[in-house]
Motif scaffolding. Structure first.
Motif, PDB file in Angstrom:
ATOM      1  N   SER A 298       0.831  -1.204   0.000  1.00  0.00           N
ATOM      2  CA  SER A 298       0.000   0.000   0.000  1.00  0.00           C
ATOM      3  C   SER A 298       0.869   1.258   0.000  1.00  0.00           C
ATOM      4  N   GLU A 299       2.009   1.222   0.684  1.00  0.00           N
ATOM      5  CA  GLU A 299       2.929   2.365   0.658  1.00  0.00           C
ATOM      6  C   GLU A 299       3.545   2.539  -0.736  1.00  0.00           C
ATOM      7  N   LEU A 300       3.871   1.434  -1.392  1.00  0.00           N
ATOM      8  CA  LEU A 300       4.418   1.533  -2.745  1.00  0.00           C
ATOM      9  C   LEU A 300       3.384   2.107  -3.715  1.00  0.00           C
ATOM     10  N   LEU A 301       2.137   1.691  -3.595  1.00  0.00           N
ATOM     11  CA  LEU A 301       1.084   2.251  -4.437  1.00  0.00           C
ATOM     12  C   LEU A 301       0.831   3.712  -4.100  1.00  0.00           C
ATOM     13  N   ARG A 302       0.955   4.040  -2.839  1.00  0.00           N
ATOM     14  CA  ARG A 302       0.779   5.432  -2.410  1.00  0.00           C
ATOM     15  C   ARG A 302       1.846   6.344  -3.008  1.00  0.00           C
ATOM     16  N   ALA A 303       3.011   5.797  -3.310  1.00  0.00           N
ATOM     17  CA  ALA A 303       4.046   6.615  -3.954  1.00  0.00           C
ATOM     18  C   ALA A 303       3.542   7.146  -5.293  1.00  0.00           C
ATOM     19  N   TYR A 304       2.735   6.351  -5.990  1.00  0.00           N
ATOM     20  CA  TYR A 304       2.163   6.817  -7.256  1.00  0.00           C
ATOM     21  C   TYR A 304       1.199   7.977  -7.028  1.00  0.00           C
ATOM     22  N   THR A 305       0.337   7.845  -6.021  1.00  0.00           N
ATOM     23  CA  THR A 305      -0.642   8.908  -5.785  1.00  0.00           C
ATOM     24  C   THR A 305       0.013  10.160  -5.209  1.00  0.00           C
ATOM     25  N   ALA A 306       1.187  10.004  -4.609  1.00  0.00           N
ATOM     26  CA  ALA A 306       1.892  11.162  -4.032  1.00  0.00           C
ATOM     27  C   ALA A 306       2.615  11.986  -5.098  1.00  0.00           C
ATOM     28  N   ARG A 307       2.565  11.554  -6.336  1.00  0.00           N
ATOM     29  CA  ARG A 307       3.260  12.274  -7.404  1.00  0.00           C
ATOM     30  C   ARG A 307       2.656  13.641  -7.647  1.00  0.00           C
ATOM     31  N   SER A 308       1.423  13.858  -7.240  1.00  0.00           N
ATOM     32  CA  SER A 308       0.780  15.166  -7.361  1.00  0.00           C
ATOM     33  C   SER A 308      -0.094  15.388  -6.141  1.00  0.00           C
ATOM     34  N   GLU A 309      -0.067  16.623  -5.641  1.00  0.00           N
ATOM     35  CA  GLU A 309      -0.913  16.954  -4.489  1.00  0.00           C
ATOM     36  C   GLU A 309      -2.361  17.176  -4.890  1.00  0.00           C
TER      37      GLU A 309
END
Length: 195
Positions: free
Chosen positions: A109-120
């Motif tokens: 889930s943290e690895l997938l969250r890295a994708y969503t963190a690419r833009s605020e």
């Protein structure tokens, strides 16, 4: 904050620890190493030059960030603790299986969250899932290490992990996706309520 909540809530409830110390160490290596470097190579939001400059008196962690941190922390803590509790219920005599379920849920889930963190502000679909090739390398290499930790028998006693079955993975999938979905919904809310 999510990791702290996981340990804190489990301790308050009198549960065994959902993650061992060595699992926390490898988790930080997997999720805070290469993916963080890949985020540093992100191009930025598509409308970055159209936005007014930030107020110099505004704190670095502003209200939008605080909202995101709170929602993400709750989503991550819920997903990991739910996975751990399921593992304890299904394998009451094998706490390592429950810990492996919690560890896998948190790591992926943290690895997938890295994708969503690419833009605020922009959704993952708007900025493109595969635009940052460094993110692909980072996530794939971290996933390979995670799978080795879970599935290479010689590593199991070192990292206190056990083999996860297909049924385990299918059960964990919605929990793994929950933090990313929460992040995307938070961004949607912020976009609709931005001044």
């Amino acid at each position: 904050v999510g990791e702290i909540l996981v340990i804190f809530i489990a301790t308050l409830l009198g549960w065994p620890l959902p993650l061992t110390a060595i699992q926390l160490l490898i988790l930080n290596l997997l999720t805070d190493g290469a993916p963080a470097l890949a985020l540093g190579l992100e191009k930025g939001d598509p409308d970055i030059m159209d936005r007014a400059p930030r107020n110099p008196d505004e704190p670095v962690i502003n209200g939008e960030m605080v909202l995101g941190i709170v929602i993400q922390s709750i989503a991550i803590a819920f997903a990991v603790l739910f996975a751990f509790r399921l593992g304890l219920r299904w394998f009451p005599e094998n706490v390592h299986h429950a810990q492996t379920m919690a560890f896998a849920t948190l790591s992926i889930s943290e690895l997938l969250r890295a994708y969503t963190a690419r833009s605020e502000h922009f959704s993952l679909l708007r900025i493109g899932v595969f635009n940052n090739r460094f993110m692909q390398y980072a996530v794939l290499s971290s996933l390979a290490i995670l799978m080795a930790v879970i599935y290479v028998p010689a590593l199991d006693p070192i990292f206190d992990t056990t083999f996860l079955t297909v049924v385990d993975w299918l059960t964990l999938l919605p929990l793994i996706l929950l933090p990313s979905v929460a992040a995307e919904l938070t961004k949607l809310y912020l976009r609709r309520n931005m001044p």
